[in-house]
Design an enzyme around this catalytic site. Sequence first.
Site, short mmCIF file in Angstrom:
data_model
loop_
_atom_site.label_atom_id
_atom_site.label_comp_id
_atom_site.label_asym_id
_atom_site.label_seq_id
_atom_site.Cartn_x
_atom_site.Cartn_y
_atom_site.Cartn_z
N LYS A 56 0.80 -1.23 0.00
CA LYS A 56 0.00 0.00 0.00
C LYS A 56 0.83 1.28 0.00
O LYS A 56 0.35 2.33 -0.38
CB LYS A 56 -0.99 0.00 1.16
CG LYS A 56 -2.18 -0.91 0.87
CD LYS A 56 -3.40 -0.48 1.63
CE LYS A 56 -4.62 -1.30 1.24
NZ LYS A 56 -4.49 -2.72 1.71
N SER A 81 -8.26 1.36 9.34
CA SER A 81 -7.66 0.85 10.57
C SER A 81 -6.43 0.04 10.22
O SER A 81 -5.75 -0.49 11.08
CB SER A 81 -8.67 0.00 11.33
OG SER A 81 -9.23 -0.94 10.44
N GLU A 207 -9.84 -13.86 -2.83
CA GLU A 207 -10.41 -13.21 -1.64
C GLU A 207 -10.83 -14.26 -0.62
O GLU A 207 -10.90 -15.45 -0.93
CB GLU A 207 -11.59 -12.31 -2.03
CG GLU A 207 -12.75 -13.05 -2.63
CD GLU A 207 -13.83 -12.12 -3.17
OE1 GLU A 207 -13.78 -10.90 -2.90
OE2 GLU A 207 -14.73 -12.63 -3.85
N GLY A 211 -15.93 -13.73 2.51
CA GLY A 211 -16.29 -12.43 1.93
C GLY A 211 -16.09 -12.46 0.43
O GLY A 211 -15.24 -11.76 -0.09
N ASP A 213 -17.61 -11.25 -2.11
CA ASP A 213 -18.35 -10.26 -2.90
C ASP A 213 -17.69 -10.01 -4.26
O ASP A 213 -18.38 -9.78 -5.25
CB ASP A 213 -18.46 -8.94 -2.13
CG ASP A 213 -17.10 -8.34 -1.85
OD1 ASP A 213 -16.36 -8.94 -1.06
OD2 ASP A 213 -16.75 -7.30 -2.44
N SER A 307 1.22 -9.99 -0.31
CA SER A 307 0.88 -8.56 -0.28
C SER A 307 1.30 -7.81 0.97
O SER A 307 1.44 -6.58 0.92
CB SER A 307 -0.62 -8.38 -0.51
OG SER A 307 -1.35 -9.13 0.43
C1 LIG Z 1 -5.18 -3.71 1.45
C2 LIG Z 1 -4.58 -5.07 1.38
C3 LIG Z 1 -5.01 -6.04 0.46
C4 LIG Z 1 -6.16 -5.80 -0.49
O1 LIG Z 1 -5.88 -4.77 -1.38
P1 LIG Z 1 -7.02 -4.04 -2.20
O2 LIG Z 1 -6.34 -3.04 -3.02
O3 LIG Z 1 -7.98 -3.45 -1.22
O4 LIG Z 1 -7.70 -5.12 -3.01
C5 LIG Z 1 -4.34 -7.25 0.41
N1 LIG Z 1 -3.31 -7.53 1.25
C6 LIG Z 1 -2.87 -6.63 2.15
C7 LIG Z 1 -1.74 -7.00 3.03
C8 LIG Z 1 -3.49 -5.37 2.25
O5 LIG Z 1 -3.04 -4.48 3.16
#
Ligand SMILES: *Cc1c(COP(=O)(O)O)cnc(C)c1O
Length: 323
Positions: A56, A81, A207, A211, A213, A307
């Site tokens: 992010k 959060s 996902e 959830g 969706d 991620s």
């Molecule tokens: C935010 C996040 C996601 C999901 O990302 P999106 O862009 O909302 O789909 C996946 N893994 C981690 C570690 C995140 O912080």
Amino acid sequence: MSTIALPTYEDVQAAARRIEGHAHRTPVMTSRTVNEAFEADVFFKCENLQRMGAFKFRGAFNALSKFSEAQRKAGVVAFSSGNHAQAVALSARLLGIPATILMPLDAPAAKMDATRGYGGRVVTYDRYTEDREQIGQDLAREHGLTLIPPYDHEDVIAGQGTAVKELFEEAGELDALFVPLGGGGLLSGSALSTRALAPGCKLYGVEPEAGNDGQRSFRSGEIVHIDTPQTIADGAQTQHLGLLTFAIIRRDVDDILTARDEELTACMRFLAERMKLVVEPTGCLGFAAARSMKQQLRGKRIGVLVSGGNVDIDRFGALMRNA
Ligand SMILES: *Cc1c(COP(=O)(O)O)cnc(C)c1O
């Protein structure tokens, strides 16, 4: 259908130039054990090793880098959060922009402290009685702040797309790529890079099963809204995709898959034991889905986007005791 302007791969390339020297170019790791188990070549893009512990940072830094002088002076506001809050707070500090982060009163103290540690001003709200979007918009209007949402924003999407751009640059062509999915910023940005750099690669969003969706939206063609799902994957507890993210995902993604919480803890354990990687539950979604498709992936070149790695160490221990 009205046409909305969607970000393109050129925006991802521009984002890559903006974040260069600020974001880490995270490692792409391989494991002999994984390759033997899959009878395939698996490449892990390790965004758990990104600054502040998740991809992010890429989107937040890209978005804030584009602020005008007036926007920089007034400041940024974000509500989250989780990892987006820390990403905005850190990016703002690096760029000298004041940051206000809206967090629920009952957010974990560690997350509030981390956000403050990055220089963010934390404003709390009661998540049961107050509407955070309304508070965010009010703050933005009263103080002239710019609101940066966690996923449905063209600069955020373009920034998130830089991780997979780096993966293809390093690993070369892939046959299949597995990417965690919450609100879809990461997946839609990844889709822009994938379709530009490896048009034949199958791209899957993953996902939490509780959830799904995104899967239902993808298959029905309409954005499905759900209640906050019960899952250990707290980075993917989103209630719906965004307008921009959904449009790109529908156009460019091959399918949306799901993973159960037990599969995520099994992957956390494996990544810690075998690859010495601390990965948060949400960060394991891609690997979990790839593991359950192992048969079909034999002989192929596979990408797995890991991620993030922000999991409280006591929680990590508790999850591992039951895995
Ligand atoms: C935010 C996040 C996601 C999901 O990302 P999106 O862009 O909302 O789909 C996946 N893994 C981690 C570690 C995140 O912080």
